[in-house]
Design a protein around this motif. Sequence first.
Motif, PDB file in Angstrom:
ATOM      1  N   ASN A  21       0.864  -1.185   0.000  1.00  0.00           N
ATOM      2  CA  ASN A  21       0.000   0.000   0.000  1.00  0.00           C
ATOM      3  C   ASN A  21       0.904   1.239   0.000  1.00  0.00           C
ATOM      4  O   ASN A  21       1.029   1.944   1.005  1.00  0.00           O
ATOM      5  N   PRO A  22       1.570   1.531  -1.143  1.00  0.00           N
ATOM      6  CA  PRO A  22       2.524   2.637  -1.186  1.00  0.00           C
ATOM      7  C   PRO A  22       1.843   4.006  -1.100  1.00  0.00           C
ATOM      8  O   PRO A  22       0.650   4.135  -1.388  1.00  0.00           O
ATOM      9  N   TYR A  23       2.635   4.995  -0.708  1.00  0.00           N
ATOM     10  CA  TYR A  23       2.128   6.363  -0.600  1.00  0.00           C
ATOM     11  C   TYR A  23       2.382   7.112  -1.906  1.00  0.00           C
ATOM     12  O   TYR A  23       3.458   7.001  -2.498  1.00  0.00           O
ATOM     13  N   ALA A  24       1.383   7.887  -2.361  1.00  0.00           N
ATOM     14  CA  ALA A  24       1.527   8.701  -3.579  1.00  0.00           C
ATOM     15  C   ALA A  24       2.194  10.025  -3.207  1.00  0.00           C
ATOM     16  O   ALA A  24       1.530  10.987  -2.804  1.00  0.00           O
ATOM     17  N   ALA A  25       3.516  10.060  -3.304  1.00  0.00           N
ATOM     18  CA  ALA A  25       4.291  11.244  -2.930  1.00  0.00           C
ATOM     19  C   ALA A  25       4.506  12.139  -4.149  1.00  0.00           C
ATOM     20  O   ALA A  25       4.331  11.706  -5.292  1.00  0.00           O
ATOM     21  N   LYS A  26       4.911  13.382  -3.902  1.00  0.00           N
ATOM     22  CA  LYS A  26       5.150  14.323  -5.006  1.00  0.00           C
ATOM     23  C   LYS A  26       6.646  14.570  -5.179  1.00  0.00           C
ATOM     24  O   LYS A  26       7.387  14.708  -4.196  1.00  0.00           O
ATOM     25  N   LEU A  27       7.071  14.629  -6.429  1.00  0.00           N
ATOM     26  CA  LEU A  27       8.464  14.946  -6.728  1.00  0.00           C
ATOM     27  C   LEU A  27       8.695  16.435  -6.513  1.00  0.00           C
ATOM     28  O   LEU A  27       7.943  17.270  -7.030  1.00  0.00           O
ATOM     29  N   ILE A  28       9.730  16.774  -5.750  1.00  0.00           N
ATOM     30  CA  ILE A  28      10.104  18.172  -5.556  1.00  0.00           C
ATOM     31  C   ILE A  28      11.099  18.593  -6.640  1.00  0.00           C
ATOM     32  O   ILE A  28      10.897  19.580  -7.344  1.00  0.00           O
ATOM     33  N   GLU A  29      12.177  17.812  -6.760  1.00  0.00           N
ATOM     34  CA  GLU A  29      13.186  18.133  -7.776  1.00  0.00           C
ATOM     35  C   GLU A  29      14.000  16.901  -8.132  1.00  0.00           C
ATOM     36  O   GLU A  29      14.079  15.940  -7.368  1.00  0.00           O
ATOM     37  N   GLN A  58       7.950  15.028 -13.753  1.00  0.00           N
ATOM     38  CA  GLN A  58       8.169  16.457 -13.574  1.00  0.00           C
ATOM     39  C   GLN A  58       7.855  16.856 -12.131  1.00  0.00           C
ATOM     40  O   GLN A  58       7.106  16.182 -11.425  1.00  0.00           O
ATOM     41  N   SER A  59       8.420  17.974 -11.711  1.00  0.00           N
ATOM     42  CA  SER A  59       8.169  18.487 -10.363  1.00  0.00           C
ATOM     43  C   SER A  59       6.668  18.648 -10.128  1.00  0.00           C
ATOM     44  O   SER A  59       5.954  19.188 -10.963  1.00  0.00           O
ATOM     45  N   GLY A  60       6.208  18.142  -8.988  1.00  0.00           N
ATOM     46  CA  GLY A  60       4.794  18.223  -8.645  1.00  0.00           C
ATOM     47  C   GLY A  60       4.001  16.986  -9.005  1.00  0.00           C
ATOM     48  O   GLY A  60       2.889  16.783  -8.501  1.00  0.00           O
ATOM     49  N   GLN A  61       4.574  16.124  -9.888  1.00  0.00           N
ATOM     50  CA  GLN A  61       3.890  14.878 -10.248  1.00  0.00           C
ATOM     51  C   GLN A  61       4.135  13.830  -9.165  1.00  0.00           C
ATOM     52  O   GLN A  61       5.068  13.926  -8.375  1.00  0.00           O
ATOM     53  N   THR A  62       3.260  12.825  -9.136  1.00  0.00           N
ATOM     54  CA  THR A  62       3.322  11.838  -8.045  1.00  0.00           C
ATOM     55  C   THR A  62       4.022  10.543  -8.447  1.00  0.00           C
ATOM     56  O   THR A  62       4.069  10.182  -9.623  1.00  0.00           O
ATOM     57  N   LEU A  63       4.540   9.887  -7.448  1.00  0.00           N
ATOM     58  CA  LEU A  63       5.129   8.558  -7.605  1.00  0.00           C
ATOM     59  C   LEU A  63       4.808   7.768  -6.349  1.00  0.00           C
ATOM     60  O   LEU A  63       4.643   8.333  -5.267  1.00  0.00           O
ATOM     61  N   ARG A  64       4.692   6.437  -6.499  1.00  0.00           N
ATOM     62  CA  ARG A  64       4.301   5.573  -5.379  1.00  0.00           C
ATOM     63  C   ARG A  64       5.548   5.074  -4.647  1.00  0.00           C
ATOM     64  O   ARG A  64       6.430   4.486  -5.275  1.00  0.00           O
ATOM     65  N   VAL A  65       5.590   5.322  -3.334  1.00  0.00           N
ATOM     66  CA  VAL A  65       6.785   4.981  -2.558  1.00  0.00           C
ATOM     67  C   VAL A  65       6.422   4.297  -1.249  1.00  0.00           C
ATOM     68  O   VAL A  65       5.296   4.407  -0.760  1.00  0.00           O
TER      69      VAL A  65
END
Length: 533
Positions: free
Chosen positions: A167-175, A363-370
């Motif tokens: 159950n990964p978390y949808a985090a946002k890319l900063i940079e 891109q910055s602001g887009q999400t990834l599962r971690v």
Amino acid sequence: MTTSFIPESAPFNEEQRAWLNGFFSGMMGINPNGNPQEIMEAAGVSVDTLPAAEPEEEDFPWHDASLPIVDRMEMAEGRPVERRLMAAMAQLDCGSCGYLCQSYSEAIATGEETNLTLCSPGGKETSKMIKKILKESDGTSNGAAPAKSAATNGSNGVAANGYSRKNPYAAKLIESRELNLEGSAKDTRHVAIDLGESGVTYDVGDALGVYATNCEDLVDQIIRSIGGNGGMMVTTPNGVSKTLADSIRDDYCLRDPSDELLELVLGRIDDSQTKATLERMLDEGVPEGFDVLDVIEIAKDVPISATEFLETLSPLNPRLYSIASSQKHVGNQVHLTVGKVIYEREGRLRKGVASTMLSERLQSGQTLRVFVQPNHGGFTVPQNSDTPMIMIGPGTGIAPFMAFLQEREATAAKGKNWLFFGDQHASTDFLYEGELRHYCDTGLLTRLDTAFSRDGDQKVYVQDRMREHGQTLWQWLEEGAHLYVCGDASRMAADVDRALKQIVHQYGNMDESAAEQYVKTMTQQQRYVRDVY
């Protein structure tokens, strides 16, 4: 001769055992014809209720990352299936599978885990051997013990906040910031990710699991090659309905062709030369860099339906990256050091799935599962903040040591810190040079030794620097220093291990056997810990 009534396995010392044997011998004197067991039971003591000895710890002679798989399998010959499966693993206990080597093999043997491709350090060699073992054993576990629960092995467990590998978390890319300077042959990124209000926490030494997605261009090429329709609806392995294009992008490994895919194509072609090529690949494994699209292109016009194609694919497993930050320093962020993988083979550009997602597709602001993968075997800063640390991390192996240094600074730790870092060129590949120079200026970093292999006539690596400063390194070890290694398992870590033993042998005035034992004791005490892959 005195009869012994008390079994050796009973938890009594020699004095207690002698007294009890004397007591029951006395009872035998009262009733000389009595059976010893009956007399003990008449006295209210049952042999069955005597505590049994603790079972001896099982010996796993193959649990050595330096041994080739052929030797490991030889050692496990005749053992139960779960032990042979364990011998097929990479022996790193790296946690990349979400288990340890023993618990992953037990989970496969009991049927609790059906994904046979989770051992990423072992790669194709391991997954091929696992399939062979299961085939030979007809899938039976041979009495395998149940695998340790997620909470026990500390790998798959659900964190207090509810987020986990499953159950990964949808985090946002900063940079995703370039660390190499212009002219470098490499593209290494400092990746910062926002954990928001998730409550996700981590310790230094932990890894971050990242669920990557495949490159859209590659997905489109594959769908065209099988004559599929990207918009058709399919059911994913976890029962979700989505389009063929989305499923191939999100759920399946397109890097390593499975034996099932090779067999599917082999059964439908007529060309004898192509058949021979595929049969050789089935026996020996596919060439390095040979992927799923390469197999389909070999098949050319052979009809393969989208459904049967998907059935042959392996799941897309998460990638694990050493965390390059201390939460005491960055708060609700997590940082990574990622080397972008990209190369050309057979006229086509090949891309690392996660590394190119993090460096160019996201891109910055887009999400990834971690999710957070806890560290194993003590790969974290020493509990005693006065303990000296020696850190060896060339290339992206520096990642956890940036976290270690941030942690030591945030906690005002008094222990000395020594870092060995190496890469190709000092002018373009000195990762985190500004931060490391600052740590040297403030005194946090007691020593910094670098090895830039392409800057001189002779290549110099971190293990060479270790030998150059062997006398001082030995003094640090004698002061109780903990030594940490992060990076490539097959070459760097093996070379560093060899150099360490030579230093102990030379400056500790020990023979080779004693030096081996000294290093082994360091490992047992978690003073020599490696995070290698």
